[in-house]
Motif scaffolding. Structure first.
Motif, PDB file in Angstrom:
ATOM      1  N   HIS A 184      45.887 -21.991  36.765  1.00  0.00           N
ATOM      2  CA  HIS A 184      44.550 -22.539  37.012  1.00  0.00           C
ATOM      3  C   HIS A 184      43.800 -22.762  35.700  1.00  0.00           C
ATOM      4  CE1 HIS A 184      40.218 -22.406  37.957  1.00  0.00           C
ATOM      5  NE2 HIS A 184      40.578 -23.078  39.031  1.00  0.00           N
ATOM      6  N   ASP A 185      43.933 -21.817  34.770  1.00  0.00           N
ATOM      7  CA  ASP A 185      43.278 -21.968  33.467  1.00  0.00           C
ATOM      8  C   ASP A 185      43.807 -23.203  32.736  1.00  0.00           C
ATOM      9  OD1 ASP A 185      41.814 -19.715  33.951  1.00  0.00           O
ATOM     10  OD2 ASP A 185      43.070 -18.386  32.729  1.00  0.00           O
ATOM     11  N   GLY A 186      45.121 -23.439  32.856  1.00  0.00           N
ATOM     12  CA  GLY A 186      45.704 -24.626  32.234  1.00  0.00           C
ATOM     13  C   GLY A 186      45.173 -25.904  32.861  1.00  0.00           C
ATOM     14  N   ILE A 187      45.049 -25.890  34.187  1.00  0.00           N
ATOM     15  CA  ILE A 187      44.505 -27.056  34.890  1.00  0.00           C
ATOM     16  C   ILE A 187      43.059 -27.292  34.473  1.00  0.00           C
ATOM     17  CG2 ILE A 187      43.825 -27.948  37.161  1.00  0.00           C
ATOM     18  CD1 ILE A 187      46.273 -26.527  38.323  1.00  0.00           C
ATOM     19  N   ALA A 188      42.284 -26.202  34.382  1.00  0.00           N
ATOM     20  CA  ALA A 188      40.871 -26.325  34.002  1.00  0.00           C
ATOM     21  C   ALA A 188      40.732 -26.898  32.589  1.00  0.00           C
ATOM     22  CB  ALA A 188      40.187 -24.967  34.096  1.00  0.00           C
ATOM     23  N   ALA A 189      41.599 -26.448  31.676  1.00  0.00           N
ATOM     24  CA  ALA A 189      41.550 -26.960  30.303  1.00  0.00           C
ATOM     25  C   ALA A 189      41.905 -28.441  30.270  1.00  0.00           C
ATOM     26  CB  ALA A 189      42.496 -26.156  29.415  1.00  0.00           C
ATOM     27  N   GLU A 190      42.922 -28.823  31.040  1.00  0.00           N
ATOM     28  CA  GLU A 190      43.330 -30.229  31.098  1.00  0.00           C
ATOM     29  C   GLU A 190      42.229 -31.075  31.726  1.00  0.00           C
ATOM     30  OE1 GLU A 190      45.980 -33.577  30.716  1.00  0.00           O
ATOM     31  OE2 GLU A 190      45.651 -31.664  29.705  1.00  0.00           O
ATOM     32  N   ARG A 191      41.596 -30.532  32.760  1.00  0.00           N
ATOM     33  CA  ARG A 191      40.506 -31.265  33.404  1.00  0.00           C
ATOM     34  C   ARG A 191      39.347 -31.482  32.427  1.00  0.00           C
ATOM     35  NH1 ARG A 191      39.102 -27.860  37.101  1.00  0.00           N
ATOM     36  NH2 ARG A 191      37.260 -27.097  36.023  1.00  0.00           N
ATOM     37  N   ALA A 192      39.010 -30.443  31.666  1.00  0.00           N
ATOM     38  CA  ALA A 192      37.921 -30.561  30.693  1.00  0.00           C
ATOM     39  C   ALA A 192      38.241 -31.627  29.640  1.00  0.00           C
ATOM     40  CB  ALA A 192      37.661 -29.213  30.028  1.00  0.00           C
ATOM     41  N   ARG A 193      39.503 -31.659  29.211  1.00  0.00           N
ATOM     42  CA  ARG A 193      39.898 -32.656  28.201  1.00  0.00           C
ATOM     43  C   ARG A 193      39.789 -34.061  28.773  1.00  0.00           C
ATOM     44  NH1 ARG A 193      44.053 -35.751  26.959  1.00  0.00           N
ATOM     45  NH2 ARG A 193      45.309 -35.031  28.723  1.00  0.00           N
ATOM     46  N   LEU A 194      40.302 -34.247  29.987  1.00  0.00           N
ATOM     47  CA  LEU A 194      40.260 -35.571  30.607  1.00  0.00           C
ATOM     48  C   LEU A 194      38.832 -36.004  30.906  1.00  0.00           C
ATOM     49  CD1 LEU A 194      43.287 -35.254  33.043  1.00  0.00           C
ATOM     50  CD2 LEU A 194      43.121 -36.813  31.102  1.00  0.00           C
ATOM     51  N   GLU A 195      38.009 -35.070  31.342  1.00  0.00           N
ATOM     52  CA  GLU A 195      36.612 -35.415  31.623  1.00  0.00           C
ATOM     53  C   GLU A 195      35.896 -35.839  30.358  1.00  0.00           C
ATOM     54  OE1 GLU A 195      35.679 -32.607  35.545  1.00  0.00           O
ATOM     55  OE2 GLU A 195      35.196 -31.896  33.531  1.00  0.00           O
ATOM     56  N   ALA A 196      36.208 -35.159  29.244  1.00  0.00           N
ATOM     57  CA  ALA A 196      35.591 -35.540  27.976  1.00  0.00           C
ATOM     58  C   ALA A 196      36.034 -36.942  27.561  1.00  0.00           C
ATOM     59  CB  ALA A 196      35.951 -34.524  26.888  1.00  0.00           C
ATOM     60  N   GLU A 197      37.333 -37.229  27.718  1.00  0.00           N
ATOM     61  CA  GLU A 197      37.842 -38.564  27.392  1.00  0.00           C
ATOM     62  C   GLU A 197      37.221 -39.619  28.309  1.00  0.00           C
ATOM     63  OE1 GLU A 197      42.055 -38.554  27.594  1.00  0.00           O
ATOM     64  OE2 GLU A 197      42.323 -37.269  25.824  1.00  0.00           O
ATOM     65  N   ARG A 198      37.132 -39.290  29.608  1.00  0.00           N
ATOM     66  CA  ARG A 198      36.537 -40.233  30.567  1.00  0.00           C
ATOM     67  C   ARG A 198      35.087 -40.517  30.225  1.00  0.00           C
ATOM     68  NH1 ARG A 198      35.042 -37.518  35.910  1.00  0.00           N
ATOM     69  NH2 ARG A 198      33.525 -36.724  34.397  1.00  0.00           N
ATOM     70  N   ASP A 199      34.337 -39.456  29.929  1.00  0.00           N
ATOM     71  CA  ASP A 199      32.919 -39.628  29.628  1.00  0.00           C
ATOM     72  C   ASP A 199      32.722 -40.436  28.350  1.00  0.00           C
ATOM     73  OD1 ASP A 199      32.429 -38.147  31.877  1.00  0.00           O
ATOM     74  OD2 ASP A 199      31.940 -36.294  30.811  1.00  0.00           O
ATOM     75  N   GLU A 200      33.608 -40.221  27.375  1.00  0.00           N
ATOM     76  CA  GLU A 200      33.504 -40.983  26.124  1.00  0.00           C
ATOM     77  C   GLU A 200      33.782 -42.460  26.384  1.00  0.00           C
ATOM     78  OE1 GLU A 200      35.427 -41.069  21.597  1.00  0.00           O
ATOM     79  OE2 GLU A 200      36.103 -39.587  23.066  1.00  0.00           O
ATOM     80  N   ALA A 201      34.837 -42.727  27.181  1.00  0.00           N
ATOM     81  CA  ALA A 201      35.163 -44.118  27.508  1.00  0.00           C
ATOM     82  C   ALA A 201      34.052 -44.758  28.322  1.00  0.00           C
ATOM     83  CB  ALA A 201      36.482 -44.174  28.274  1.00  0.00           C
ATOM     84  N   ALA A 202      33.507 -44.012  29.288  1.00  0.00           N
ATOM     85  CA  ALA A 202      32.424 -44.537  30.125  1.00  0.00           C
ATOM     86  C   ALA A 202      31.180 -44.816  29.300  1.00  0.00           C
ATOM     87  CB  ALA A 202      32.102 -43.554  31.247  1.00  0.00           C
ATOM     88  N   ALA A 203      30.922 -43.958  28.313  1.00  0.00           N
ATOM     89  CA  ALA A 203      29.757 -44.167  27.453  1.00  0.00           C
ATOM     90  C   ALA A 203      29.918 -45.449  26.638  1.00  0.00           C
ATOM     91  CB  ALA A 203      29.565 -42.966  26.526  1.00  0.00           C
TER      92      ALA A 203
END
Length: 245
Positions: A137-156
């Motif tokens: 779960h911790d690995g999934i959470a870390a991956e989710r945080a990374r992807l969300e950061a990339e998504r938010d940067e692209a969306a911005a």
């Protein structure tokens, strides 16, 4: 409807910006991180369900271990009590009864301790299972945080482009007469996002149909300030020197 050639050509600029805005909206809706985040959410939900089951198993094992420990404590207390009674009695009948009971209690304690060991192993196994799930779960959470950061940067980045395009659109639209703008918006709503198209070499830029025969003659005969439409797709046809008329 009448409009000067310059006003009609502004529609092409407006259409270009509208097309750009549609592309930006599409890009925002299909960001690559979105699919990966969806897959992670599915994995996270599955891991959460598995963890709930594993925690239930662990809690059951711990409850059973606590019960056994309580039973052992009761048996040991009775052994101490009977042992004390044994040392303070002179009755052979009581001695025999106490010794028999002590033997039974010691056997009971041994059985309970064996059960304790088995349940302790189950507790350790259940704890390891929960720990492994938590690690995943911790690995999934870390991956989710990374992807969300990339998504938010692209969306911005897309938002910056969209905001600039919206400002450009407002500036262009302000120079288009209201009736012509309203007619363009109507055609755009019906034309899948394309309201005006360049007529180039007698070909409509909206539906790519080349005008021939009477359709071509109708466009040729139209006054320079007539707002003409494609006979095939009904979009506004903007005529320029490259229209081939």
């Amino acid at each position: 409807m009448k409009a000067t050639p310059a006003e009609q050509q502004e529609l092409l600029r407006l259409q270009s910006v509208d097309t750009r805005l549609a592309q930006l909206a599409h890009r925002l809706g299909v960001l690559p991180q979105a699919g990966a985040l969806g897959e992670l959410a599915t994995r996270e939900d599955a891991a959460r369900r598995v963890r709930a089951g594993a925690v239930g198993t662990l809690e059951d094992a711990r409850a059973e271990l606590a019960r056994l420990e309580s039973d052992v404590a009761l048996v040991e207390a009775r052994i101490v009590r009977d042992g004390d009674r044994l040392t303070h009695t002179s009755s052979m009948k009581d001695v025999n009864a106490l010794e028999s009971e002590l033997a039974s209690l010691r056997k009971r304690r041994s059985d309970l301790e064996d059960q304790e060991l088995a349940v302790m192993e189950r507790v350790e196994e259940a704890e390891r299972a929960v720990a492994e799930i938590d690690y995943e779960h911790d690995g999934i959470a870390a991956e989710r945080a990374r992807l969300e950061a990339e998504r938010d940067e692209a969306a911005a980045g897309i938002a910056v482009e969209r905001d600039q395009s919206e400002r450009d659109r407002a500036a262009i639209a302000s120079a288009v007469p209201e009736p012509l703008l309203a007619f363009y918006e109507q055609r755009r709503a019906r034309g899948g996002g394309i309201g005006a198209a360049l007529l180039s070499r007698r070909t409509c830029g909206g539906c790519t149909i080349t005008l021939t025969g009477s359709d071509l003659e109708d466009v040729r005969r139209a006054a320079y300030d007539d707002v003409v439409q494609c006979p095939e797709c009904d979009r506004i046809l903007v005529r320029t020197d490259e229209s081939g008329l």
